[in-house]
Write an enzyme that holds these catalytic residues in place. Structure first.
Site, mmCIF file in Angstrom:
data_model
loop_
_atom_site.group_PDB
_atom_site.id
_atom_site.type_symbol
_atom_site.label_atom_id
_atom_site.label_comp_id
_atom_site.label_asym_id
_atom_site.label_seq_id
_atom_site.Cartn_x
_atom_site.Cartn_y
_atom_site.Cartn_z
ATOM 1 N N LYS A 147 -11.604 40.906 14.446
ATOM 2 C CA LYS A 147 -11.171 41.678 13.269
ATOM 3 C C LYS A 147 -10.208 40.824 12.453
ATOM 4 C CE LYS A 147 -8.401 45.479 13.574
ATOM 5 N NZ LYS A 147 -7.189 45.110 12.815
ATOM 6 N N ASP A 195 -3.777 43.960 17.822
ATOM 7 C CA ASP A 195 -2.487 43.257 17.891
ATOM 8 C C ASP A 195 -1.337 44.263 18.012
ATOM 9 O OD1 ASP A 195 -2.459 44.180 15.291
ATOM 10 O OD2 ASP A 195 -2.223 42.216 14.345
ATOM 11 N N SER A 196 -1.681 45.567 17.988
ATOM 12 C CA SER A 196 -0.698 46.616 18.284
ATOM 13 C C SER A 196 -0.125 46.413 19.684
ATOM 14 C CB SER A 196 -1.345 48.005 18.177
ATOM 15 O OG SER A 196 -2.547 48.046 18.915
ATOM 16 N N GLU A 245 -7.765 40.895 8.894
ATOM 17 C CA GLU A 245 -7.162 41.778 7.887
ATOM 18 C C GLU A 245 -7.274 41.186 6.488
ATOM 19 O OE1 GLU A 245 -3.168 43.066 8.669
ATOM 20 O OE2 GLU A 245 -3.671 43.856 10.652
ATOM 21 N N GLU A 257 -7.259 51.681 6.946
ATOM 22 C CA GLU A 257 -6.031 52.207 7.551
ATOM 23 C C GLU A 257 -5.154 52.897 6.513
ATOM 24 O OE1 GLU A 257 -4.074 49.677 10.371
ATOM 25 O OE2 GLU A 257 -2.290 50.943 10.434
ATOM 26 N N ASP A 279 -8.552 41.454 17.721
ATOM 27 C CA ASP A 279 -7.796 41.380 16.477
ATOM 28 C C ASP A 279 -7.215 39.971 16.371
ATOM 29 O OD1 ASP A 279 -6.933 42.864 14.360
ATOM 30 O OD2 ASP A 279 -5.421 44.003 15.471
HETATM 31 O O1 KIV Z 1 -3.915 46.634 16.242
HETATM 32 C C1 KIV Z 1 -4.422 47.764 16.168
HETATM 33 O O2 KIV Z 1 -4.240 48.575 17.070
HETATM 34 C C2 KIV Z 1 -5.219 48.070 14.980
HETATM 35 C C3 KIV Z 1 -5.640 49.465 14.638
HETATM 36 C C4 KIV Z 1 -6.749 49.451 13.645
HETATM 37 C C5 KIV Z 1 -5.931 50.425 15.698
HETATM 38 O O3 KIV Z 1 -5.510 47.160 14.255
#
Ligand code: KIV
Length: 266
Positions: free
Chosen positions: A114, A46-47, A116, A184, A85
């Site tokens: 993924k 999500d970056s 969180e 992280e 993500d």
């Molecule tokens: O969104 C992202 O880029 C991440 C990192 C772990 C690289 O979650």
């Protein structure tokens, strides 16, 4: 064609003590080249909200946008495992809506998702995903989607109690069925202790050298995103300069009549 990286591949690498690499990607051609380079796992992070869409933080992106990028990356990656993500609020309202959003990412080509954090709800969701055939990567330590409650971009696991809590969370994620866990922004010693405490791979995003794998944002290693460079990232190239040079030269060539040449016309 090289064999697709799966959960089994990564579990075996952990067992044999071999490290693996992971990078983010957001578009088809970048995913294709990262895959060709031999990187084992591609995260549609999500970056992308910040580095590809110019948003202020990662919480502004929604499932519809993540879906577009997931589709593109999945098309480009033939060997690497593709993990999407799940964006802020797309999996925390209730289990049924979370499973719908997660299932859609898999339908678009993600091999895993993924999530969180670590609490009873997330652990239950991981169990349900695993039961329905979706591998889940956990993400603990600094969790950007909770930035507002954490109070900023802060290193986690700085006290003995905090380290113990992170180890406990990693064990709970493993028990719930997560196939790997991103750590992280924690001190290296914390990364080492977590890696020793669990049987699933730990993926470091600023968690030091003892984790089973490393992950970075592709725009950081390419030197493309210049607004912010985390301490733990390494710049391997200078794409910003390359883009600037190419665009300037093109601009000049068009304006001086140098482009197009005889070879570039019909
Ligand atoms: O969104 C992202 O880029 C991440 C990192 C772990 C690289 O979650």
């Amino acid at each position: 064609m090289a064999k697709k990286v799966t959960v089994k591949t990564l579990t075996k690498l952990k067992e044999s003590g071999e490290k693996f690499s992971a990078l983010t990607a957001y578009d088809y051609s970048t995913a294709k080249y990262i895959d060709e380079a031999g990187v084992d796992l591609i995260l549609v992070g999500d970056s992308l909200a910040m580095v590809a869409l110019g948003y202020e933080n990662t919480n502004s992106i929604g499932v519809e946008e993540m879906a577009i990028f997931t589709k593109a990356v999945a098309k480009g990656a033939s060997r690497a495992m593709v993990v999407t993500d799940m964006p802020f609020m797309s999996y925390t309202i209730d289990i049924p809506s979370a499973l719908t959003n997660i299932g859609n990412m898999v339908k678009l080509g993600a091999n895993a998702v993924k999530l969180e954090g670590c609490n009873d709800y997330i652990l239950e969701l991981i169990k349900r995903c695993t039961q329905m055939g979706v591998p889940v990567m956990g993400h603990i330590g600094f969790t950007p989607q909770s930035m507002n409650t954490i109070g900023g971009y802060l290193i986690q696991g700085k006290t003995e109690d905090a380290v113990q809590e992170i180890i406990e969370q990693a064990k709970q994620l493993e028990q719930a069925g997560a196939f790997s866990v991103v750590l992280e922004m924690v001190p290296e010693e914390c990364g080492k202790l977590v890696t020793e405490a669990i049987n699933i791979p730990t993926i470091s995003c600023g968690a030091g050298r003892y984790c089973d794998a490393q992950i970075l944002v592709c725009d950081d290693i390419f030197g493309k995103y210049s607004e912010f460079k985390p301490k733990f990232a390494r710049k391997y190239g200078d794409m910003k300069s390359l883009i600037l040079d190419c665009a300037k030269q093109y601009d000049q060539d068009v304006k001086t009549g140098e482009f197009p040449s005889e070879n570039e016309i019909f």
